[in-house]
Write an enzyme that holds these catalytic residues in place. Structure first.
Site, PDB file in Angstrom:
ATOM      1  N   TYR A 243       0.863  -1.173   0.000  1.00  0.00           N
ATOM      2  CA  TYR A 243       0.000   0.000   0.000  1.00  0.00           C
ATOM      3  C   TYR A 243       0.897   1.220   0.000  1.00  0.00           C
ATOM      4  O   TYR A 243       1.601   1.484   0.968  1.00  0.00           O
ATOM      5  CB  TYR A 243      -0.918   0.017   1.224  1.00  0.00           C
TER       6      TYR A 243
ATOM      7  N   TRP B 269       2.352   4.927  -2.582  1.00  0.00           N
ATOM      8  CA  TRP B 269       2.377   5.677  -3.835  1.00  0.00           C
ATOM      9  C   TRP B 269       3.623   5.348  -4.646  1.00  0.00           C
ATOM     10  O   TRP B 269       3.531   5.064  -5.827  1.00  0.00           O
ATOM     11  CB  TRP B 269       2.332   7.170  -3.523  1.00  0.00           C
TER      12      TRP B 269
END
Length: 769
Positions: free
Chosen positions: A116, A118
């Protein structure tokens, strides 16, 4: 230096989630320049030069000594042990064998595919896509996660009451509409530029500041409801309503009560476009429970006077009003309620579907909200199909690891936590975004194996058993693309990989080979082959639209391609307003659901069938008298590149900076610049102090993202000397409906730290044996 990288003495295009830029290597130094077309570039790009070759980077594969010597299994030494360097072939053989052991003994149910995070604006080297593709194509599936820490409650409740979450946030009110049409922007939780200046896939034009300035110049009133004045920029000229944190639902109820009591609500809109108003109205007026939700009731709950509440409600009548609710509000206990109640307030005003009016949920929370969509698709790496199918809500990872086989509720179902033995993480740092880090440490100690791909020694990497060094975005080629930014970027490679770092794709290809599934994962393509393949989707869409469609080599040489965008026509919400019968919203009734029969049938006390004020379990008291707001940082994205110079420069004496009101400081003998100890029953951390009157008394603000740095890792509840607030936050779901993250708010006490100041070691590599 390679011939490819030697050529980067000339500035070449690249991109990040916080902005498009160009970069060059000169005399061994990285230089970065913001995109020339960006009217308000984000300075976070200045973290790159010092981060590129920082000692915190991971130079070679590492294996935790205890795991190497004793084999897989639960081990409380994770996060405390030393590491042993290994050659790539040896560590990949070792990991391949462990993956086969897990697959043979436990099947896909034994692996949780974390990732999880970016990580990279590039759409091919997007770590989450890479690991999920690997686990689907080469392993046979995995235990997945759903929703996000950012919007865990909102993304679940919105489909029940308003329809498609993507349509509400991405195809609704735009910044152009705000600048041209809004008379009042009532912003619960604000619209902080530090959040809006970041977008998944990159952003070439930061327009939020200019739009607010233009709207204000036209006469639009911005009203900020929240404990932090800085949650709207100076350009908005906002009026500040400094409510008690977590009380926004009560304030909204009182606003609607005033509108109804004084006949200022839009009953015609409610009758035509909503369902369930009569049920909710009985609750609002106190007919259901004997307590009217009026301004006098709300005043002691919210800390806003009854007269101020009534005056605010009257100012909304007859004007083009945009109600916004920040993500922050739903990252708290009962976080579904302000999302739902914001929609009810907007419906009561009758503005939904009008240009610059209605409900702009999360406008300002992220850079691609409030913008026109691209008219052609961008590159997306296919992830394959997860044939296993089991999942957890993303913020419940510690619950899963600590309670295998236990039951929990989610979206009206009773589900069971799987028995996960191996967690594979790439491109994320749960020691940034998860709550109650001491509990997370205990959860990770229960695993057989924790595998991490990382470019630097985050706390997650330090807790891993196998650490594989990954390249930074500047060290590879990719395509930067966001669905709501017109510039698709050819992300050229700027620098050689650090040490022995490899791309995630190359690591997974090598592991797939060891699992007998290389062709399934790679499809016979190199990284450059994949970029050409993924670009072809956009090229074909441009051709079909009769637009110029350069081939890949031309796109790459040009450094980017400007894409056509869809019209700013209000999207499905404008169509719904114009004809709700022909254009219903995708809820069970086809209308805005002020009362939801579906949710009511679930019977969850933590989320009833209509929005309601549900008092939180954690409130300030004698031992912990202060609210702590753990919001997003301004000088980095989450915890990424916290060791970069731009992030480090914002710290004081090496610590993250906490903001507090002089009244609270004086009561404790604290002065500006002091180091304080923040604590509650879950943990403690140090932080530096910045005194300001731009925060409500009784509130402390400490941004997330400072790398977790325990003074004595051997302790069960060590002091974090760097300032990570998630040693203090509570690891509990928002409700039984959504099980979202509640990390935005908690309660604490603080004191001046008078001892010997511990050194910061967060950016030092761990011991290697």
């Amino acid at each position: 230096m390679s011939a490819e990288v030697a050529a980067t003495t000339e500035f070449r295009p690249h991109s990040s989630h916080w902005g498009v830029f160009t970069a060059a290597m000169r005399d061994g130094e990285l230089l970065v320049r913001p995109h020339p077309g960006d009217p308000d570039p984000n300075d976070i790009i200045q973290n790159f030069p010092s981060a590129l070759r920082h000692p915190a980077r991971i130079a070679q594969p590492m294996v935790r000594r205890g795991w190497l010597e004793r084999g897989p299994g639960p081990d409380r030494r994770r996060g405390r042990d030393e590491f042993v360097p290994m050659a790539w072939d040896a560590v990949l053989d070792l990991l391949g064998g462990e993956l086969q052991r897990i697959r043979d003994s436990h099947g896909p149910a034994g692996v949780f595919g974390g990732s999880y995070g970016w990580s990279s604006a590039g759409r091919f080297h997007h770590a989450q896509s890479q690991i999920h593709r690997f686990l689907n194509c080469a392993f046979g599936g995995y235990v997945a996660s759903v929703n996000s820490y950012s919007s865990g409650a909102a993304s679940v409740i919105v489909p029940y009451i308003l329809g498609t979450y993507e349509e509400l946030t991405k195809h609704n009110v735009t910044w152009d509409q705000v600048a041209a049409h809004s008379d009042v922007v009532l912003a619960f939780g604000g619209m902080a530029l530090k959040n809006a200046m970041v977008a998944g896939g990159g952003i070439s034009e930061h327009v939020e500041r200019g739009a607010m300035q233009a709207a204000r110049g036209r006469g639009c009133d911005f009203i900020l409801v929240g404990p932090l004045r800085s949650d709207l920029p100076e350009e908005a000229g906002a009026e500040w309503v400094a409510n008690i944190p977590g009380t926004d639902t009560a304030l909204m109820l009182a606003l609607v009560h005033t509108l109804v009591a004084e006949g200022l609500h839009d009953q015609a809109f409610l009758d035509r476009y909503t369902v369930g108003w009569p049920v909710f109205e009985r609750y609002l007026l106190g007919e259901a429970d004997g307590q009217p939700k009026d301004a006098d009731w709300a005043a002691p709950i919210t800390g806003v006077s009854a007269d101020a509440i009534r005056s605010l409600a009257r100012r909304l009548h007859g004007r083009r009003v945009l109600v916004t609710v920040a993500h922050a509000l739903q990252r708290a206990e009962h976080g579904e309620q302000p999302v739902w109640m914001g929609a009810v307030l907007a419906a009561a005003l009758g503005q939904i579907g009008l240009p610059g009016g209605g409900y702009g949920y999360a406008l300002g929370a992220i850079g691609y909200y409030g913008r026109r969509a691209n008219a052609v698709p961008g590159p997306t790496l296919p992830q394959g199909r997860n044939r296993h199918g089991d999942f957890i809500p993303v913020a419940r990872i510690a619950d899963m690891l600590l309670n295998p086989g236990a039951a929990y509720r989610y979206k009206g179902q009773t589900r069971t936590y799987p028995d996960v033995r191996l967690v594979y993480w790439a491109g994320g740092n749960p020691f940034h975004h998860h709550q109650d880090l001491n509990r997370l440490r205990e959860a990770f100690a229960r695993l057989d194996t924790l595998v991490v791909h990382e470019l630097a020694w985050t706390a997650t990497a330090r807790h891993a058993d196998i650490v594989l060094p990954a390249t930074m975005t500047l060290e590879r080629e990719d395509i930067g693309y966001s669905s709501h930014d017109p510039l698709m970027v050819a992300m050229h490679r700027i620098a050689d990989p650090y040490g022995e770092a490899r791309d995630d794709y190359d690591i997974f290809a090598a592991l797939s080979r060891r699992l007998g599934a290389e062709d399934a994962f790679t499809e016979g393509r190199s990284s450059r082959d994949w970029l050409c393949h993924l670009y072809a989707r956009t090229q074909q869409a441009l051709r079909e639209a009769g637009l110029p469609a350069p081939d890949f080599d031309a796109f790459w040489a040009a450094g980017g391609l400007r894409l056509p965008q869809a019209p700013d026509d209000g999207g499905p919400w404008r169509a719904f307003r114009e004809d709700p019968e022909a254009n219903p919203v995708p809820t069970p009734s086809g209308r805005i659901e002020i009362f939801s029969e579906t949710i009511a049938a679930y019977g969850e006390a933590s989320c009833p069938g209509h929005p309601a004020w549900l008092p939180p379990e954690e409130v300030p008291g004698a031992a912990t008298p202060l609210h702590l707001v753990a919001n997003q940082p301004a000088t980095r994205l989450h915890s990424q590149l916290d060791f970069g110079a731009h992030s480090v420069a914002a710290k004081h004496r090496g610590r993250e900076v906490a903001s507090l009101h002089p009244v609270d400081a004086a009561a404790r003998g604290i002065a500006d610049g002091d180091i304080i100890r923040l604590f509650n029953g879950r943990g403690a951390c140090l932080a530096a102090v910045r005194l300001t009157t731009d925060i409500r008394p009784g509130v402390v603000q400490l941004a997330t993202g400072a790398w977790y740095d325990p003074e004595n890792p051997e302790d069960d509840r060590p002091l974090c000397v760097h300032g990570n607030p998630n040693v203090l936050t509570r690891d509990a779901g928002t409700s039984a409906l959504a099980q979202g993250c509640t990390g935005q708010l908690t309660v604490v006490e603080m004191e001046r730290f008078n001892g010997n100041l511990p050194p910061i070691r967060a950016f030092e590599p761990p011991m290697a044996g």
